[in-house]
Design a protein around this motif. Sequence first.
Motif, PDB file in Angstrom:
ATOM      1  N   ALA A  34      34.361  66.518  -2.343  1.00 42.54           N
ATOM      2  CA  ALA A  34      35.699  66.731  -1.776  1.00 42.54           C
ATOM      3  C   ALA A  34      36.707  67.057  -2.873  1.00 42.54           C
ATOM      4  O   ALA A  34      37.561  67.938  -2.708  1.00 42.54           O
ATOM      5  CB  ALA A  34      36.139  65.501  -0.986  1.00 42.54           C
ATOM      6  N   LEU A  35      36.624  66.368  -4.015  1.00 42.32           N
ATOM      7  CA  LEU A  35      37.528  66.674  -5.128  1.00 42.32           C
ATOM      8  C   LEU A  35      37.335  68.111  -5.608  1.00 42.32           C
ATOM      9  O   LEU A  35      38.303  68.849  -5.801  1.00 42.32           O
ATOM     10  CB  LEU A  35      37.309  65.705  -6.291  1.00 42.32           C
ATOM     11  N   HIS A  38      38.734  70.821  -3.232  1.00 42.78           N
ATOM     12  CA  HIS A  38      40.190  70.948  -3.138  1.00 42.78           C
ATOM     13  C   HIS A  38      40.869  71.133  -4.493  1.00 42.78           C
ATOM     14  O   HIS A  38      42.094  71.210  -4.559  1.00 42.78           O
ATOM     15  CB  HIS A  38      40.758  69.745  -2.386  1.00 42.78           C
ATOM     16  N   ARG A  86      45.945  65.499  -2.930  1.00 41.34           N
ATOM     17  CA  ARG A  86      45.698  66.733  -2.172  1.00 41.34           C
ATOM     18  C   ARG A  86      44.343  66.667  -1.473  1.00 41.34           C
ATOM     19  O   ARG A  86      44.210  67.023  -0.300  1.00 41.34           O
ATOM     20  CB  ARG A  86      45.744  67.939  -3.104  1.00 41.34           C
ATOM     21  N   SER A  87      43.337  66.195  -2.189  1.00 41.01           N
ATOM     22  CA  SER A  87      41.997  66.065  -1.612  1.00 41.01           C
ATOM     23  C   SER A  87      42.007  65.078  -0.452  1.00 41.01           C
ATOM     24  O   SER A  87      41.383  65.321   0.587  1.00 41.01           O
ATOM     25  CB  SER A  87      40.998  65.617  -2.682  1.00 41.01           C
ATOM     26  N   HIS A  88      42.710  63.975  -0.617  1.00 40.23           N
ATOM     27  CA  HIS A  88      42.791  62.953   0.429  1.00 40.23           C
ATOM     28  C   HIS A  88      43.478  63.518   1.680  1.00 40.23           C
ATOM     29  O   HIS A  88      43.022  63.295   2.805  1.00 40.23           O
ATOM     30  CB  HIS A  88      43.546  61.731  -0.098  1.00 40.23           C
ATOM     31  N   SER A  91      41.009  66.221   3.384  1.00 40.92           N
ATOM     32  CA  SER A  91      39.652  65.835   3.766  1.00 40.92           C
ATOM     33  C   SER A  91      39.650  64.719   4.807  1.00 40.92           C
ATOM     34  O   SER A  91      40.000  63.578   4.495  1.00 40.92           O
ATOM     35  CB  SER A  91      38.880  65.373   2.525  1.00 40.92           C
TER      36      SER A  91
END
Length: 107
Positions: A34-35, A38, A86-88, A91
């Motif tokens: 996920a990191l 993004h 941003r990833s959080h 996702s």
Amino acid sequence: MGRLTPLVDLVYASLQRRRPGPGSSGEKAELLAALWAHALPDDGLQHATARVVEPDRVDLLLYLLRPGPTADPAPPAAAAYALIARSHRASPLLRRRYLTPVPPPGR
């Protein structure tokens, strides 16, 4: 003329689990995927590792390339936070699994 070696900052961060306990067998790989999914070129993400040390969190080590001399450099902790936040946000998996990331002090 010799080759210049880029400088990399190492940033320690963590994500708090919504439900403490053992994670799934693929938790670390899913988090890192996920990191990477993004990450933007300006983030300078070069490498990332995840480790479960406590049942209520996952620890991250992010290796971030320092911005060039003409860029507006953010402190490494702020840059890491921007990537993780941003990833959080983007996702559904991270939002389900972890609490909203906390900004570093002074942000």
